[in-house]
Motif scaffolding. Structure first.
Motif, PDB file in Angstrom:
ATOM      1  N   PRO A  74       0.818  -1.225   0.000  1.00 21.22           N
ATOM      2  CA  PRO A  74       0.000   0.000   0.000  1.00 21.22           C
ATOM      3  C   PRO A  74       0.849   1.271   0.000  1.00 21.22           C
ATOM      4  CG  PRO A  74      -0.739  -1.574   1.665  1.00 21.22           C
ATOM      5  CD  PRO A  74       0.614  -2.023   1.206  1.00 21.22           C
ATOM      6  N   PRO A  75       0.188   2.424  -0.181  1.00 20.31           N
ATOM      7  CA  PRO A  75       0.916   3.698  -0.213  1.00 20.31           C
ATOM      8  C   PRO A  75       1.531   4.050   1.135  1.00 20.31           C
ATOM      9  CG  PRO A  75      -1.322   3.931  -1.091  1.00 20.31           C
ATOM     10  CD  PRO A  75      -1.248   2.595  -0.449  1.00 20.31           C
ATOM     11  N   LEU A  76       2.544   4.888   1.075  1.00 22.16           N
ATOM     12  CA  LEU A  76       3.138   5.437   2.288  1.00 22.16           C
ATOM     13  C   LEU A  76       2.121   6.305   3.016  1.00 22.16           C
ATOM     14  CD1 LEU A  76       5.837   5.876   3.924  1.00 22.16           C
ATOM     15  CD2 LEU A  76       6.143   7.949   2.547  1.00 22.16           C
ATOM     16  N   GLU A  77       2.131   6.216   4.345  1.00 18.83           N
ATOM     17  CA  GLU A  77       1.252   7.038   5.171  1.00 18.83           C
ATOM     18  C   GLU A  77       2.072   7.690   6.276  1.00 18.83           C
ATOM     19  OE1 GLU A  77      -2.461   5.133   6.283  1.00 18.83           O
ATOM     20  OE2 GLU A  77      -2.069   3.493   4.880  1.00 18.83           O
ATOM     21  N   GLY A  78       1.506   8.732   6.883  1.00 23.41           N
ATOM     22  CA  GLY A  78       2.212   9.396   7.967  1.00 23.41           C
ATOM     23  C   GLY A  78       1.252   9.974   8.987  1.00 23.41           C
ATOM     24  N   LYS A  94       7.894  23.577   9.747  1.00 25.21           N
ATOM     25  CA  LYS A  94       8.131  22.142   9.658  1.00 25.21           C
ATOM     26  C   LYS A  94       9.198  21.651  10.630  1.00 25.21           C
ATOM     27  CE  LYS A  94       6.958  22.363   4.758  1.00 25.21           C
ATOM     28  NZ  LYS A  94       7.433  22.115   3.375  1.00 25.21           N
ATOM     29  N   SER A  95      10.048  22.542  11.083  1.00 22.93           N
ATOM     30  CA  SER A  95      11.099  22.128  12.015  1.00 22.93           C
ATOM     31  C   SER A  95      10.515  21.656  13.342  1.00 22.93           C
ATOM     32  CB  SER A  95      12.083  23.273  12.256  1.00 22.93           C
ATOM     33  OG  SER A  95      11.456  24.345  12.948  1.00 22.93           O
ATOM     34  N   GLN A  96       9.252  22.021  13.618  1.00 22.63           N
ATOM     35  CA  GLN A  96       8.608  21.655  14.878  1.00 22.63           C
ATOM     36  C   GLN A  96       7.817  20.356  14.785  1.00 22.63           C
ATOM     37  OE1 GLN A  96       9.301  23.542  17.628  1.00 22.63           O
ATOM     38  NE2 GLN A  96      10.662  24.552  16.156  1.00 22.63           N
ATOM     39  N   TRP A  97       7.776  19.765  13.616  1.00 24.98           N
ATOM     40  CA  TRP A  97       6.907  18.615  13.404  1.00 24.98           C
ATOM     41  C   TRP A  97       7.525  17.312  13.920  1.00 24.98           C
ATOM     42  CZ3 TRP A  97       5.080  19.336   7.618  1.00 24.98           C
ATOM     43  CH2 TRP A  97       4.356  20.526   7.518  1.00 24.98           C
ATOM     44  N   ASP A  98       6.680  16.468  14.471  1.00 20.14           N
ATOM     45  CA  ASP A  98       7.009  15.072  14.754  1.00 20.14           C
ATOM     46  C   ASP A  98       6.182  14.207  13.820  1.00 20.14           C
ATOM     47  OD1 ASP A  98       8.797  15.139  17.185  1.00 20.14           O
ATOM     48  OD2 ASP A  98       7.078  16.262  17.967  1.00 20.14           O
ATOM     49  N   PHE A  99       6.692  13.023  13.513  1.00 19.63           N
ATOM     50  CA  PHE A  99       5.947  12.169  12.587  1.00 19.63           C
ATOM     51  C   PHE A  99       6.209  10.690  12.847  1.00 19.63           C
ATOM     52  CE2 PHE A  99       9.919  13.501  10.463  1.00 19.63           C
ATOM     53  CZ  PHE A  99      10.499  12.275  10.160  1.00 19.63           C
ATOM     54  N   THR A 100       5.276   9.891  12.361  1.00 22.09           N
ATOM     55  CA  THR A 100       5.428   8.445  12.285  1.00 22.09           C
ATOM     56  C   THR A 100       5.117   8.048  10.858  1.00 22.09           C
ATOM     57  OG1 THR A 100       4.748   8.109  14.597  1.00 22.09           O
ATOM     58  CG2 THR A 100       4.639   6.203  13.119  1.00 22.09           C
ATOM     59  N   LEU A 101       6.103   7.549  10.134  1.00 20.56           N
ATOM     60  CA  LEU A 101       5.863   7.047   8.788  1.00 20.56           C
ATOM     61  C   LEU A 101       5.412   5.597   8.882  1.00 20.56           C
ATOM     62  CD1 LEU A 101       8.760   8.573   6.659  1.00 20.56           C
ATOM     63  CD2 LEU A 101       6.452   9.454   7.080  1.00 20.56           C
ATOM     64  N   MET A 102       4.496   5.194   7.977  1.00 20.79           N
ATOM     65  CA  MET A 102       3.842   3.898   8.134  1.00 20.79           C
ATOM     66  C   MET A 102       3.567   3.253   6.775  1.00 20.79           C
ATOM     67  SD  MET A 102       0.911   4.949  10.926  1.00 20.79           S
ATOM     68  CE  MET A 102      -0.199   5.574   9.651  1.00 20.79           C
ATOM     69  N   LEU A 103       3.572   1.920   6.763  1.00 22.47           N
ATOM     70  CA  LEU A 103       3.097   1.140   5.636  1.00 22.47           C
ATOM     71  C   LEU A 103       2.179   0.049   6.176  1.00 22.47           C
ATOM     72  CD1 LEU A 103       6.339   0.781   3.470  1.00 22.47           C
ATOM     73  CD2 LEU A 103       4.247   2.003   2.824  1.00 22.47           C
ATOM     74  N   LEU A 104       1.008  -0.058   5.585  1.00 22.16           N
ATOM     75  CA  LEU A 104       0.020  -1.043   6.027  1.00 22.16           C
ATOM     76  C   LEU A 104       0.526  -2.472   5.812  1.00 22.16           C
ATOM     77  CD1 LEU A 104      -3.030  -1.398   6.943  1.00 22.16           C
ATOM     78  CD2 LEU A 104      -3.512  -1.703   4.501  1.00 22.16           C
ATOM     79  N   HIS A 179      -3.413  12.583   9.978  1.00 21.12           N
ATOM     80  CA  HIS A 179      -3.010  11.413   9.207  1.00 21.12           C
ATOM     81  C   HIS A 179      -3.007  11.773   7.727  1.00 21.12           C
ATOM     82  CE1 HIS A 179      -3.666   6.753   8.740  1.00 21.12           C
ATOM     83  NE2 HIS A 179      -2.823   7.227   7.837  1.00 21.12           N
ATOM     84  N   GLU A 180      -1.927  11.460   7.043  1.00 21.45           N
ATOM     85  CA  GLU A 180      -1.832  11.692   5.610  1.00 21.45           C
ATOM     86  C   GLU A 180      -1.532  10.377   4.897  1.00 21.45           C
ATOM     87  OE1 GLU A 180       0.862  14.827   4.614  1.00 21.45           O
ATOM     88  OE2 GLU A 180      -0.348  16.354   5.642  1.00 21.45           O
ATOM     89  N   ILE A 181      -2.137  10.203   3.713  1.00 26.60           N
ATOM     90  CA  ILE A 181      -1.894   9.034   2.875  1.00 26.60           C
ATOM     91  C   ILE A 181      -1.448   9.548   1.506  1.00 26.60           C
ATOM     92  CG2 ILE A 181      -2.877   6.936   1.868  1.00 26.60           C
ATOM     93  CD1 ILE A 181      -4.998   7.035   4.099  1.00 26.60           C
ATOM     94  N   TYR A 182      -0.284   9.110   1.072  1.00 22.67           N
ATOM     95  CA  TYR A 182       0.325   9.641  -0.143  1.00 22.67           C
ATOM     96  C   TYR A 182       0.009   8.718  -1.322  1.00 22.67           C
ATOM     97  CZ  TYR A 182       2.497  12.053   3.686  1.00 22.67           C
ATOM     98  OH  TYR A 182       2.680  12.762   4.843  1.00 22.67           O
ATOM     99  N   LEU A 183      -1.066   9.065  -2.045  1.00 24.76           N
ATOM    100  CA  LEU A 183      -1.525   8.213  -3.139  1.00 24.76           C
ATOM    101  C   LEU A 183      -0.631   8.315  -4.368  1.00 24.76           C
ATOM    102  CD1 LEU A 183      -5.376   8.861  -2.936  1.00 24.76           C
ATOM    103  CD2 LEU A 183      -4.064   7.004  -1.903  1.00 24.76           C
ATOM    104  N   SER A 184       0.130   9.392  -4.480  1.00 27.87           N
ATOM    105  CA  SER A 184       0.996   9.612  -5.647  1.00 27.87           C
ATOM    106  C   SER A 184       2.412   9.119  -5.364  1.00 27.87           C
ATOM    107  CB  SER A 184       1.038  11.096  -6.007  1.00 27.87           C
ATOM    108  OG  SER A 184      -0.249  11.615  -6.229  1.00 27.87           O
ATOM    109  N   ASP A 185       3.127   8.770  -6.427  1.00 24.64           N
ATOM    110  CA  ASP A 185       4.545   8.459  -6.325  1.00 24.64           C
ATOM    111  C   ASP A 185       5.291   9.784  -6.178  1.00 24.64           C
ATOM    112  OD1 ASP A 185       7.242   7.844  -6.731  1.00 24.64           O
ATOM    113  OD2 ASP A 185       6.798   6.233  -8.140  1.00 24.64           O
TER     114      ASP A 185
END
Length: 213
Positions: A74-78, A94-104, A179-185
């Motif tokens: 599946p697509p990359l998610e964050g 953006k320097s203040q952002w925390d994230f978790t990158l995810m793949l289903l 939550h973001e889901i990156y449908l594009s390459d």
């Protein structure tokens, strides 16, 4: 062997531009790696991707070859958050952002399968965040989402509308992480054509809960 494409079977991968839909997300299992900082320059972002994808494909081929169940990775998610959420809308710091990158990961795969895939993958190439990777179930429940088309830096007004207008008007308040889901390459798509699902888990407001009780 039928190959499952979760973008076609799971409701959460479908969204419409300019439409804010309410949906109920089931518990889903992901490979996850955490990080901090601007995704355009943060070493955490790059190293997370360099770890997630080899393991995701190792699990896919294990599932296909050993379990007889094939699927499209599946697509990359964050998941994204910060102490001050205005850094996502008006300030875009953006320097203040925390994230978790995810793949289903399909629910028929478990920790033992991940351990096996990790061992094989580490023998073939260096996985910089292997020690930080985990497989975790995410249960967002009721959520509101829409499709954003265009550069990531133009998401701010859409998120502002979602957070300050759409969600309160529906009787909800925010809970959980953006939550973001990156449908594009991301490597091959022009910024103006990027398609990103924007999702926010929500719950009924305190006033609404009191009325219901």
């Amino acid at each position: 062997m039928n190959k499952i494409d979760f973008k076609k079977t799971l409701r959460g991968y479908r969204a419409k531009h300019g439409v804010f839909d309410t949906l109920t997300m089931p518990p889903l299992q992901y490979l996850m790696v955490d990080g901090h900082g601007d995704p355009n320059s943060s070493p955490d972002f790059t190293s997370a991707i360099e770890t997630l994808y080899p393991l995701a494909y190792a699990l896919k081929f294990f599932s296909k070859n050993e379990l007889g169940r094939d699927y499209v990775v599946p697509p990359l998610e964050g998941l994204w958050w910060a102490e001050d959420m205005s850094t996502f809308t008006s300030a875009r710091d953006k320097s203040q952002w925390d994230f978790t990158l995810m793949l289903l990961v399909p629910d028929w795969l478990d920790q033992s399968h991940l351990d096996h895939a990790s061992t094989l993958s580490a023998q073939r190439k260096t996985l910089p965040r292997l020690g930080d990777l985990r497989m975790t179930t995410l249960h967002e429940g009721t959520s509101i989402q829409t499709l954003h088309i265009g550069p990531f830096d133009t998401e701010g007004p859409v998120l502002e509308l979602m957070h300050t207008d759409v969600i309160p008007a529906a009787g909800f308040e925010m809970t959980g992480r953006h939550h973001e889901i990156y449908l594009s390459d991301l490597r091959r798509t022009a910024p103006e054509k990027l398609r990103t699902v924007l999702r926010q888990p929500v719950q009924t407001t305190a006033a609404g809960r009191s009325t219901a009780n």
